[in-house]
Design a protein around this motif. Structure first.
Motif, PDB file in Angstrom:
ATOM      1  N   MET A  19       0.843  -1.187   0.000  1.00 57.70           N
ATOM      2  CA  MET A  19       0.000   0.000   0.000  1.00 57.70           C
ATOM      3  C   MET A  19       0.873   1.230   0.000  1.00 57.70           C
ATOM      4  N   LYS A  20       0.421   2.300  -0.642  1.00 61.19           N
ATOM      5  CA  LYS A  20       1.176   3.543  -0.692  1.00 61.19           C
ATOM      6  C   LYS A  20       0.442   4.631   0.077  1.00 61.19           C
ATOM      7  N   THR A  25      -7.806   1.611   0.163  1.00 59.52           N
ATOM      8  CA  THR A  25      -6.564   2.363  -0.014  1.00 59.52           C
ATOM      9  C   THR A  25      -6.386   3.318   1.153  1.00 59.52           C
ATOM     10  N   GLU A  37      -5.582   6.332   0.779  1.00 63.16           N
ATOM     11  CA  GLU A  37      -6.178   7.596   0.381  1.00 63.16           C
ATOM     12  C   GLU A  37      -7.616   7.701   0.896  1.00 63.16           C
ATOM     13  N   GLU A  38      -8.359   6.603   0.763  1.00 63.66           N
ATOM     14  CA  GLU A  38      -9.740   6.602   1.250  1.00 63.66           C
ATOM     15  C   GLU A  38      -9.770   6.749   2.769  1.00 63.66           C
TER      16      GLU A  38
END
Length: 700
Positions: free
Chosen positions: A1-2, A185, A187-188
């Protein structure tokens, strides 16, 4: 994951200076392949842990850094949860009870309050969150192992005289959280965190090891100390963000909460990621690399191998899991000098390996600890090429007796003879007292000291390179000396100690009577004292059973073990009861060993022709038969010559000197004796078989 979006929702709020270099390296939290330490039998070394009566060394948090990247992953295995790039610091602590002191948009306000708390023995921490795009600093104290301890911390905060912002009240923060669910993610997840914090709630991304070892991301909100508080957080969230479904996190659920630490330095704003380990029995691994991991709180030492981080008895545990042979690189380097002969280093390597393997799970969660309770272990900084060569040359070799690996204990210097177990533990064991004449290697290059008496009546010690013998002697046959330079210090003990004022001075042309010559106090021989009755009683308190006298007028060794070490000491004729003989070292103010004599400073003992003895104090007088007949001599200032032809001065002050040999318990192998034997050409196997009887050296 980033974690690409973290730069806009978290790091981007830190300001330019603090994080510019970190951002240049890329994202601070990225996935990485897990590289375990080199293969070989690992050993578990407790650096911090609360293991009850066996060992306790705790710290509220640790700060870690490496020259290479390292990863965090579940102890049970699985995918890495996150990675820390090279040179980046991270902090780790438990998700425990804390006191939330205040919240402010000013870092300086938080730092000033933190300094005030720090000066009153509290443990402040500053975290940073973002609310609606603005930085907010949150000041906490803790963590605490229990809610009651946190309440005590809260009372301390309330009494600290802090300027708390209007509308805020310090309160206990706990380990109960709400989860907004899992997200595909980061981001979410970050978007949800942002919505919660903007609404005035506290929320963080949390990394969790999912089914099959996969990693997933959740969002947790709130830090309540009770179910009712958690329900209030839930109700507030539902009213502010009805689109989110928040449910309680299962008690004890393991996870890594990601917060931003803004309190690495209370003098300037420096941030780093802070991982809070959630879960009552949580364990995570920081994977090692060839450069090692630095642990700031352990004197910035750098360690090979992995770091296991967990919750043990409510405290943060830090266990270094390292291949045994690499552990020995540091142990041997921490125990002896890398400049010693190769055979001495090999002997130490085999002894240290044997000791380590004999421990089993002595400390429950660890085989050994990093202090002298086990073996000195100071990490990579103690290593040296000669040490590594010696360890590698003896790889796998251990001492064995009766089919078992020998617990090959050792000490710095046995003072000429090693101890018998009865002199250390008051019981038998697999060791025997053996001569160790080569211990004198410890004073090979040390200066000797003259014990002298000045014309003024002052007595003390002068180093041999500062005085010279005149060739004259007193009527009693004692040598006379004078100074070789101006203002030679006459020191109270045979060692340079800037904290102790000189007893007197000697100049060229002035004479002094030489009463004795001794080695400089060190690991081979030493002189301590004089200790007054009050000083001795203070040191003895709590270390002996039975009632201590109100004042000590006599103190003597009344029984010795096979090597000559003290196993019984009487004060005023009464036995001082200790649990085992080696405790005499700490009972008498931290003596180097128990191989000692006790000499009263203000008295001496006279042996009569009929075998009777009498003690003559400094205030007493005694009849002395001289060449001119019987005369009377006062006690104070009298020079007394013993049967060994050494002399001393009876002082006017009461007290007791301890004159001893050796450093440590003296059991098993003497490290300086090993060095001395190696100097004489013995190989490591001969050395080991001298100190450990009936052993064989095998490759394990």
């Amino acid at each position: 994951m980033k974690l690409a979006k973290w730069t806009t929702t978290g790091i981007g709020l830190l300001g330019r200076g603090a994080m510019a270099a970190l951002l240049a390296a890329g994202s601070l939290l990225i996935p990485a392949d897990h590289a375990r330490a080199d293969s070989g039998g690992p050993i578990r070394v407790a650096l911090y842990a609360d293991i009850g009566s066996k060992y306790k060394s705790t710290v509220p948090l640790v700060t870690l850094q490496s020259e290479q990247s390292f990863s965090l992953l579940p102890a049970a295995g699985g995918s890495p949860l996150l990675s820390v790039p090279a040179q980046n610091k991270v902090r780790v602590s438990l998700d425990g009870f804390r006191v939330k002191v205040l919240e402010t948009p000013s870092w300086q306000t938080a730092a000033d309050a933190a300094k005030k708390l720090q000066s009153s023995s509290n443990k402040p921490q500053i975290f940073m969150i973002a609310r609606g795009g603005a930085k907010v600093y949150q000041l906490y104290t803790g963590g605490y192992a229990s809610e009651s301890a946190a309440n005590n911390g809260l009372n301390a905060v309330l009494k600290a005289g802090l300027a708390i912002p209007e509308g805020q009240t310090p309160a206990v923060a706990g380990t109960k959280h709400l989860t907004a669910g899992s997200y595909a993610t980061l981001e979410e997840a970050q978007a949800v965190v942002s919505s919660l914090t903007t609404a005035g709630l506290d929320a963080w991304p949390v990394f969790i090891s999912g089914d099959g070892g996969s990693a997933r991301t959740e969002v947790w909100a709130g830090e309540a100390s009770s179910d009712s508080e958690l329900a209030a957080v839930s109700a507030s969230a539902a009213a502010l963000l009805p689109q989110l479904a928040l449910t309680p996190v299962a008690p004890g659920a393991p996870g890594v909460m990601i917060r931003m630490d803004a309190g690495l330095d209370f003098n300037s704003e420096i941030q780093a990621f802070h991982y809070l380990l959630s879960g009552s029995d949580t364990k995570f691994i920081l994977s090692g690399n060839e450069k090692g991991i630095m642990l700031t709180e352990r004197s910035k030492r750098i360690y090979r191998g992995d770091m296991e981080l967990g919750n043990l008895n409510g405290s943060l545990s830090v266990i270094n899991v390292v291949p045994l042979e690499q552990y020995l690189y540091a142990v041997v380097g921490g125990e002896v000098s890398s400049g010693w002969p190769e055979e001495a280093l090999k002997a130490q390597a085999v002894a240290a390996r044997s000791y380590a393997l004999s421990q089993g799970n002595r400390f429950d969660v660890a085989n050994v600890v990093d202090t002298t309770l086990s073996q000195v272990y100071n990490g990579i900084g103690a290593e040296a090429p000669t040490i590594i060569k010696a360890v590698d040359a003896t790889a796998g070799e251990v001492l064995q007796s009766g089919g078992k690996v020998v617990e090959a204990v050792f000490s710095s210097n046995s003072g000429g003879v090693t101890a018998d177990p009865s002199e250390v533990w008051n019981s038998g064991g697999n060791y025997a007292s053996v001569p160790s004449a080569e211990d004198v290697a410890a004073v090979g290059s040390a200066k000797k000291w003259y014990y002298v008496l000045l014309d003024s009546g002052v007595s003390g010690y002068a180093r041999e390179d500062n005085i010279k013998l005149t060739g004259d002697k007193t009527a009693a046959g004692l040598p006379i000396a004078t100074a070789t330079t101006k203002d030679v210090n006459i020191r109270p003990l045979p060692v340079v100690d800037s904290s102790a004022a000189p007893a007197g001075k000697l100049n060229p042309g002035q004479n002094a009577v030489v009463l004795n010559q001794v080695y400089e106090s060190g690991s081979y021989s030493w002189i301590k004292g004089p200790y007054s009755s009050a000083e001795l009683l203070k040191s003895l308190t709590g270390k002996t059973s039975g009632t201590l006298p109100s004042s000590i007028t006599t103190l003597e060794v009344t029984r010795r073990g096979p090597s000559g070490r003290a196993v019984e000491v009487k004060a005023n004729g009464q036995i001082l009861q200790v649990k085992y003989p080696d405790l005499f070292r700490s009972s008498f103010g931290g003596l180097p060993s128990t191989l000692f004599d006790i000499v009263p400073a203000g008295s001496y003992t006279v042996l009569g022709a009929d075998g009777s003895t009498a003690a003559i104090g400094s205030a007493s007088s005694a009849g002395v038969l001289s060449a001119s007949g019987q005369v009377t001599s006062s006690g104070s200032g009298t020079v007394v010559m013993g049967a060994d032809q050494t002399s001393r001065v009876v002082t006017g002050s009461p007290g007791f000197y301890f004159i001893g040999w050796g450093y440590g318990h003296g059991l098993g192998m003497s490290q300086w004796g090993v060095k001395g034997m190696a100097d004489k050409g013995y190989d490591y196997k001969q050395i080991l078989q001298h100190y450990f009887n009936n052993v064989t050296i095998i490759k394990n």
